[in-house]
Design a protein around this motif. Structure first.
Motif, PDB file in Angstrom:
ATOM      1  N   TRP A  44      18.657 -53.176  41.360  1.00  7.69           N
ATOM      2  CA  TRP A  44      17.881 -53.559  40.184  1.00  7.69           C
ATOM      3  C   TRP A  44      17.151 -54.872  40.355  1.00  7.69           C
ATOM      4  N   GLY A  45      15.944 -54.896  39.832  1.00  9.57           N
ATOM      5  CA  GLY A  45      15.204 -56.136  39.690  1.00  9.57           C
ATOM      6  C   GLY A  45      15.551 -56.767  38.349  1.00  9.57           C
ATOM      7  N   LEU A  46      14.868 -57.829  38.025  1.00  8.52           N
ATOM      8  CA  LEU A  46      15.114 -58.575  36.794  1.00  8.52           C
ATOM      9  C   LEU A  46      14.728 -57.751  35.566  1.00  8.52           C
ATOM     10  N   TRP A  47      15.565 -57.808  34.551  1.00  4.68           N
ATOM     11  CA  TRP A  47      15.259 -57.189  33.260  1.00  4.68           C
ATOM     12  C   TRP A  47      14.704 -58.270  32.344  1.00  4.68           C
ATOM     13  N   ALA A  48      13.830 -57.883  31.437  1.00  7.75           N
ATOM     14  CA  ALA A  48      13.221 -58.835  30.507  1.00  7.75           C
ATOM     15  C   ALA A  48      14.240 -59.383  29.513  1.00  7.75           C
ATOM     16  N   HIS A  49      15.219 -58.572  29.154  1.00  2.00           N
ATOM     17  CA  HIS A  49      16.246 -58.991  28.203  1.00  2.00           C
ATOM     18  C   HIS A  49      17.135 -60.052  28.850  1.00  2.00           C
ATOM     19  N   THR A  50      17.327 -61.161  28.186  1.00  2.00           N
ATOM     20  CA  THR A  50      18.188 -62.220  28.704  1.00  2.00           C
ATOM     21  C   THR A  50      19.643 -61.773  28.623  1.00  2.00           C
ATOM     22  N   SER A  51      20.346 -61.938  29.730  1.00  2.00           N
ATOM     23  CA  SER A  51      21.755 -61.553  29.799  1.00  2.00           C
ATOM     24  C   SER A  51      22.577 -62.765  30.234  1.00  2.00           C
ATOM     25  N   THR A  52      23.865 -62.564  30.364  1.00  2.00           N
ATOM     26  CA  THR A  52      24.740 -63.631  30.837  1.00  2.00           C
ATOM     27  C   THR A  52      24.306 -64.099  32.228  1.00  2.00           C
ATOM     28  N   LEU A  53      23.865 -63.148  33.062  1.00  2.00           N
ATOM     29  CA  LEU A  53      23.445 -63.500  34.422  1.00  2.00           C
ATOM     30  C   LEU A  53      22.126 -64.271  34.455  1.00  2.00           C
ATOM     31  N   THR A  54      21.253 -64.027  33.481  1.00  2.00           N
ATOM     32  CA  THR A  54      19.921 -64.642  33.539  1.00  2.00           C
ATOM     33  C   THR A  54      19.711 -65.754  32.522  1.00  2.00           C
ATOM     34  N   ALA A  55      20.714 -66.026  31.710  1.00  2.00           N
ATOM     35  CA  ALA A  55      20.564 -67.013  30.629  1.00  2.00           C
ATOM     36  C   ALA A  55      20.246 -68.411  31.154  1.00  2.00           C
ATOM     37  N   ASP A  56      20.703 -68.736  32.350  1.00  2.00           N
ATOM     38  CA  ASP A  56      20.500 -70.085  32.880  1.00  2.00           C
ATOM     39  C   ASP A  56      19.296 -70.216  33.804  1.00  2.00           C
ATOM     40  N   LEU A  57      18.464 -69.183  33.887  1.00  2.00           N
ATOM     41  CA  LEU A  57      17.269 -69.285  34.721  1.00  2.00           C
ATOM     42  C   LEU A  57      16.327 -70.342  34.141  1.00  2.00           C
ATOM     43  N   THR A  58      15.924 -71.261  34.992  1.00  2.00           N
ATOM     44  CA  THR A  58      15.003 -72.301  34.562  1.00  2.00           C
ATOM     45  C   THR A  58      13.563 -71.819  34.766  1.00  2.00           C
ATOM     46  N   SER A  59      12.618 -72.605  34.302  1.00  2.00           N
ATOM     47  CA  SER A  59      11.213 -72.248  34.529  1.00  2.00           C
ATOM     48  C   SER A  59      10.895 -72.244  36.025  1.00  2.00           C
ATOM     49  N   VAL A  60      11.554 -73.101  36.796  1.00  2.00           N
ATOM     50  CA  VAL A  60      11.370 -73.116  38.251  1.00  2.00           C
ATOM     51  C   VAL A  60      11.883 -71.808  38.853  1.00  2.00           C
ATOM     52  N   ASP A  61      13.047 -71.354  38.384  1.00  2.00           N
ATOM     53  CA  ASP A  61      13.599 -70.074  38.864  1.00  2.00           C
ATOM     54  C   ASP A  61      12.655 -68.924  38.529  1.00  2.00           C
ATOM     55  N   GLN A  62      12.165 -68.911  37.316  1.00  2.00           N
ATOM     56  CA  GLN A  62      11.267 -67.835  36.894  1.00  2.00           C
ATOM     57  C   GLN A  62       9.957 -67.859  37.686  1.00  2.00           C
ATOM     58  N   ALA A  63       9.454 -69.059  37.993  1.00  2.00           N
ATOM     59  CA  ALA A  63       8.231 -69.169  38.801  1.00  2.00           C
ATOM     60  C   ALA A  63       8.484 -68.634  40.208  1.00  2.00           C
ATOM     61  N   ARG A  64       9.662 -68.925  40.763  1.00  2.00           N
ATOM     62  CA  ARG A  64      10.011 -68.433  42.100  1.00  2.00           C
ATOM     63  C   ARG A  64      10.054 -66.909  42.095  1.00  2.00           C
ATOM     64  N   ILE A  65      10.622 -66.325  41.061  1.00  2.00           N
ATOM     65  CA  ILE A  65      10.692 -64.865  40.961  1.00  2.00           C
ATOM     66  C   ILE A  65       9.292 -64.271  40.848  1.00  2.00           C
ATOM     67  N   ARG A  66       8.438 -64.881  40.033  1.00  2.00           N
ATOM     68  CA  ARG A  66       7.063 -64.374  39.884  1.00  2.00           C
ATOM     69  C   ARG A  66       6.316 -64.408  41.215  1.00  2.00           C
ATOM     70  N   ARG A  67       6.563 -65.438  42.031  1.00  2.00           N
ATOM     71  CA  ARG A  67       5.876 -65.537  43.321  1.00  2.00           C
ATOM     72  C   ARG A  67       6.268 -64.400  44.262  1.00  2.00           C
ATOM     73  N   THR A  68       7.417 -63.801  44.045  1.00  2.00           N
ATOM     74  CA  THR A  68       7.805 -62.668  44.888  1.00  2.00           C
ATOM     75  C   THR A  68       7.007 -61.428  44.547  1.00  2.00           C
TER      76      THR A  68
END
Length: 185
Positions: A44-68
């Motif tokens: 699985w890739g990232l889901w749009a719904h925030t979960s326990t696993l993704t709750a702490d993603l920072t804007s830097v983390d999200q930018a890194r994911i978008r670059r992929t």
């Protein structure tokens, strides 16, 4: 059906153990297929719904994911992909249910071997230029060292979301910058 994460394929900053555990699921499905046993691993890739696993993603983390080149899946998209695998006849040991950005002409480098491209996108990607190594021909040893350092700093800055390659200290260990062995690969 096994649930794993795309991090097993792409790695994740400071997530080597998590990626390795997910890769085990993918390898188990492959192993079962080689023995004519059923199994499909959904990486699985990232889901749009925030979960326990993704709750702490920072804007830097999200930018890194978008670059992929990945984009989050809505719950409806993810469930439709699950249904397609669970009730379809894919017969594949590994399926990667994820969203890709539609603005990219060609998939990002890590995904080019696994994403089907249109002919135009494939031609664009293959004619985009030569490899970085081609830029080293004809340089003196000192110039090659400087060019290689610039290349590594540029790649590390991109992966770690630094604003400029020159913010990467050349004498600092990569692990101290947040680049573990899996992310480096």
């Amino acid at each position: 059906i096994l649930f794993s994460s795309i991090s097993g394929l792409l790695g994740g900053a400071a997530q080597a153990n998590y990626a390795a555990a997910n890769t085990f699921h993918d390898a188990l499905a492959h192993h079962r297929h080689t023995h004519n046993l059923p199994a499909t691993s959904l990486a699985w890739g990232l889901w749009a719904h925030t979960s326990t696993l993704t709750a702490d993603l920072t804007s830097v983390d999200q930018a890194r994911i978008r670059r992929t080149g990945l984009r989050p899946l809505t719950a409806d998209q993810a469930l439709a992909l699950f249904d397609a695998v669970a009730f379809g006849d894919a017969g594949l040991p590994l399926v990667v249910p994820t969203g890709l950005t539609s603005t990219a002409e060609a998939p990002p480098p890590l995904l080019r071997g696994v994403v089907r491209q249109t002919r135009r996108a494939a031609r664009t990607a293959s004619s985009a230029g030569s490899t970085p190594a081609a830029g080293f021909t004809g340089l003196t040893p000192e110039q090659r060292s400087a060019a290689l350092l610039d290349l590594v700093r540029t790649e590390v800055a991109t992966v770690l979301s630094h604003p400029h390659p020159h913010t990467i200290p050349p004498d600092r260990p990569l692990i101290e910058l947040g680049l573990d062995s899996l992310t480096a690969v």
